[in-house]
Scaffold this motif. Structure first.
Motif, short mmCIF file in Angstrom:
data_model
loop_
_atom_site.label_atom_id
_atom_site.label_comp_id
_atom_site.label_asym_id
_atom_site.label_seq_id
_atom_site.Cartn_x
_atom_site.Cartn_y
_atom_site.Cartn_z
N LEU A 103 -6.63 17.90 -10.50
CA LEU A 103 -8.33 17.67 -9.96
C LEU A 103 -7.99 17.04 -8.77
CD1 LEU A 103 -10.05 17.21 -13.20
CD2 LEU A 103 -9.72 19.27 -11.95
N PHE A 104 -8.69 17.37 -7.46
CA PHE A 104 -8.74 16.53 -6.18
C PHE A 104 -10.07 16.35 -6.06
CE2 PHE A 104 -4.86 18.95 -6.17
CZ PHE A 104 -3.61 18.11 -5.49
N LYS A 105 -10.59 15.24 -6.35
CA LYS A 105 -12.01 14.75 -6.29
C LYS A 105 -12.31 14.00 -5.22
CE LYS A 105 -12.17 14.13 -11.38
NZ LYS A 105 -12.82 12.99 -12.62
N SER A 106 -13.75 14.28 -4.76
CA SER A 106 -14.22 13.46 -3.72
C SER A 106 -15.54 13.12 -4.37
CB SER A 106 -14.24 14.12 -2.60
OG SER A 106 -15.12 15.40 -2.54
N ARG A 107 -16.39 12.50 -3.48
CA ARG A 107 -17.75 12.32 -3.90
C ARG A 107 -18.58 13.40 -3.99
NH1 ARG A 107 -22.75 10.90 -1.36
NH2 ARG A 107 -21.74 11.43 0.74
N LEU A 108 -18.46 14.40 -3.21
CA LEU A 108 -19.02 15.85 -3.21
C LEU A 108 -18.61 17.22 -3.83
CD1 LEU A 108 -20.42 15.65 0.44
CD2 LEU A 108 -21.44 14.74 -1.66
N ASP A 128 -32.85 27.71 -4.98
CA ASP A 128 -32.32 27.80 -3.63
C ASP A 128 -31.33 26.79 -3.01
OD1 ASP A 128 -34.40 29.58 -3.32
OD2 ASP A 128 -35.96 28.17 -2.67
N VAL A 129 -31.34 25.49 -3.72
CA VAL A 129 -30.20 24.63 -3.46
C VAL A 129 -28.93 25.12 -3.79
CG1 VAL A 129 -29.52 22.38 -3.72
CG2 VAL A 129 -31.94 22.69 -3.28
N ARG A 130 -28.97 25.88 -5.16
CA ARG A 130 -27.71 26.24 -5.85
C ARG A 130 -27.13 27.23 -4.72
NH1 ARG A 130 -26.49 24.70 -10.72
NH2 ARG A 130 -25.12 26.56 -11.02
N GLU A 131 -27.92 28.17 -4.24
CA GLU A 131 -27.64 29.34 -3.59
C GLU A 131 -27.15 29.04 -2.06
OE1 GLU A 131 -30.85 32.03 -3.31
OE2 GLU A 131 -30.48 32.72 -5.13
N ALA A 132 -27.43 27.80 -1.74
CA ALA A 132 -27.04 27.43 -0.23
C ALA A 132 -25.67 26.52 -0.45
CB ALA A 132 -28.10 26.32 0.29
N LEU A 133 -25.54 25.91 -1.40
CA LEU A 133 -24.20 25.29 -1.73
C LEU A 133 -23.20 26.02 -2.04
CD1 LEU A 133 -25.63 22.14 -3.83
CD2 LEU A 133 -24.91 22.30 -1.49
N THR A 134 -23.74 27.26 -2.88
CA THR A 134 -22.77 28.28 -3.00
C THR A 134 -22.21 29.14 -1.69
OG1 THR A 134 -23.61 28.79 -5.17
CG2 THR A 134 -22.21 30.33 -4.11
N ALA A 157 -26.31 17.99 -3.28
CA ALA A 157 -27.42 18.52 -3.26
C ALA A 157 -28.16 17.49 -2.31
CB ALA A 157 -28.35 18.34 -4.69
N ARG A 158 -27.81 16.41 -2.17
CA ARG A 158 -28.60 15.55 -1.00
C ARG A 158 -27.68 15.29 0.34
NH1 ARG A 158 -28.43 12.95 -5.68
NH2 ARG A 158 -26.95 11.58 -4.97
N ALA A 159 -26.52 16.21 0.47
CA ALA A 159 -25.65 16.10 1.67
C ALA A 159 -26.01 16.88 2.53
CB ALA A 159 -24.37 15.95 1.29
N GLU A 160 -25.66 16.56 3.80
CA GLU A 160 -25.95 17.87 5.07
C GLU A 160 -24.71 18.62 4.74
OE1 GLU A 160 -28.11 18.10 6.94
OE2 GLU A 160 -29.28 16.11 6.23
N GLU A 161 -25.02 19.99 5.44
CA GLU A 161 -23.86 20.89 5.33
C GLU A 161 -22.58 20.72 5.91
OE1 GLU A 161 -23.33 25.81 7.00
OE2 GLU A 161 -25.31 24.86 6.73
N GLU A 162 -22.77 20.01 7.20
CA GLU A 162 -21.62 19.46 7.73
C GLU A 162 -20.65 18.67 6.98
OE1 GLU A 162 -20.23 17.51 11.99
OE2 GLU A 162 -22.19 18.15 11.78
N GLU A 163 -21.28 17.51 6.31
CA GLU A 163 -20.60 16.69 5.41
C GLU A 163 -20.05 17.44 4.21
OE1 GLU A 163 -21.65 12.62 3.00
OE2 GLU A 163 -23.31 13.68 3.78
N ILE A 164 -20.62 18.34 3.79
CA ILE A 164 -19.92 19.15 2.38
C ILE A 164 -18.86 19.92 2.93
CG2 ILE A 164 -20.44 20.87 0.72
CD1 ILE A 164 -23.60 20.07 0.82
N ALA A 165 -19.02 20.44 3.86
CA ALA A 165 -17.75 21.61 4.62
C ALA A 165 -16.54 20.64 4.97
CB ALA A 165 -18.41 21.97 5.71
N SER A 204 -22.58 7.55 -7.30
CA SER A 204 -23.42 7.98 -6.24
C SER A 204 -24.71 8.97 -6.92
CB SER A 204 -22.64 8.73 -5.28
OG SER A 204 -22.16 9.95 -5.66
N ASP A 205 -24.41 9.16 -7.97
CA ASP A 205 -25.59 9.95 -8.77
C ASP A 205 -25.99 9.33 -9.93
OD1 ASP A 205 -27.11 12.76 -8.26
OD2 ASP A 205 -26.42 12.78 -10.51
N PRO A 206 -27.50 9.04 -10.04
CA PRO A 206 -28.25 9.00 -8.97
C PRO A 206 -28.02 8.09 -8.12
CG PRO A 206 -29.07 8.06 -10.64
CD PRO A 206 -27.87 8.43 -11.32
#
Length: 348
Positions: A103-108, A128-134, A157-165, A204-206
């Motif tokens: 398992l290679f874990k990060s915060r996101l 909608d959030v799930r679909e966007a993240l997928t 769910a609270r991060a920006e797209e660029e940060e997630i990528a 970090s969650d919550p």
């Protein structure tokens, strides 16, 4: 003091992290001593040593002369190179427990070689959030090995797209490099995360209402005093009861007492309070393995209600705990994964 507060400071000269909820210490992490051995989460290349048929596994040679134990007997031969991840702390005198599921874990995100599929945390309910993240995950994992999987954690769910990528790309790149590094003798490939990294990654969650990483944070928020209470063998329960925790080499013994209250309802009252407090105490003390609880005397008919409270408390706590149930002598037995070194020993 209300709210959720994360503190990053030092304890006994080592980096440590404390999680406070409404001023009460709920979790505490501290880096181990330098000679403590491989930390849980560490990934290394090991060499198969010999099979232990009676134990259903094999011993591995790990970095720095350490020995690992893998519960997998088939398909392995002495001298074979294997990438494994440390799954817990070794019991005194025993080999380090390891597994081949990495398992290679990060915060996101979590990249999972050998476990394909894209998954989004079930704690994220918005469709909608799930679909966007997928969609982000699919793009970020294009061209990855076919057996690579990905889990997007709740914080995504609270991060920006660029940060997630970027987060996914970092974990994916690390995973690909490690999986390909199969040549050579025993070697540490990825270190286990330290207290500060784990706090940032897993707490970090919550989201916290406050994060304080300034020198002296533990003193300002009274963490030192709360740790001192945790280190005591006996904890005071609401009412007049108390909970005594005694770790031994073979198991952790827990004794629940009603104190000065000898009324018929005192036993159940003290036991319910102990059941709610036990997961927190075991977590803070860093205790695991076999745990035997001697609850205060109470009618047998109340056992079902108490067990429901106990199961709910450990389910909410989130650690890997197996509740075995009542023994013939009337004690309650459970098994808890050794994810930390005991705090009561000062991590020596």
């Amino acid at each position: 003091m209300k709210g959720r507060v994360i503190l990053l400071d030092h304890w006994q000269g080592r980096p440590a992290a404390a999680l406070l909820i409404d001023g009460r210490l709920e979790d505490f992490l501290v880096d181990p001593a330098e000679d403590a051995g491989l930390q849980p989460g560490a990934i290394c290349r090991g060499i198969v040593d010999r099979q232990m048929k009676g134990q259903g596994g094999v011993f591995l040679r790990l970095p720095d002369g350490q020995k690992g134990f893998l519960r997998q007997a088939g398909g392995l031969s002495p001298g074979q190179s294997l990438i494994v991840q440390v799954t817990g702390w070794a019991e005194p005198g025993k080999a380090v427990p390891v597994g081949t599921r990495l398992l290679f874990k990060s915060r996101l995100a979590i990249v999972t070689p050998g476990a394909p599929g894209l998954n989004v945390s079930r704690a994220i309910h918005d469709t909608d959030v799930r679909e966007a993240l997928t969609a982000i995950a699919q793009t970020a994992m294009e061209g990855a090995p076919e057996d690579f999987g990905l889990v997007l954690r709740t914080a995504a769910a609270r991060a920006e797209e660029e940060e997630i990528a970027e987060d996914i790309a970092t974990m994916r790149g690390l995973a690909e490099a490690v999986i390909a590094d199969t040549t050579g003798g025993p070697e540490l490939l990825v270190e286990g995360a330290g207290a500060w990294d784990i706090a940032w990654r897993d707490w970090s969650d919550p989201p916290a209402d406050e994060v304080d990483d300034a020198v002296g944070a533990f003193v300002r928020f009274g963490v030192e005093e709360q740790i001192a209470e945790v280190l005591l063998p006996t904890a005071v329960l609401p009412g007049s009861g108390n909970l005594h925790v005694e770790p031994t080499r073979a198991l952790v013994a827990v004794d629940v007492n009603t104190g000065g209250d000898t009324s018929p309802a005192a036993g159940l009252k003290a036991n319910i309070a102990a059941a709610r407090e036990l997961p927190r105490l075991l977590r803070l003390k860093g205790l695991g393995g076999q745990i035997l609880v001697d609850f205060a005397p109470m009618p047998k008919k109340d056992r079902t209600a108490l067990e429901q409270v106990l199961r709910a408390a450990f389910r909410a706590e989130g650690g890997e705990t197996s509740l075995a149930g009542w023994t013939p002598l009337g004690n309650f037995e459970l098994q808890r994964k050794r994810e930390r070194l005991p705090l009561v020993s000062g991590l020596a």
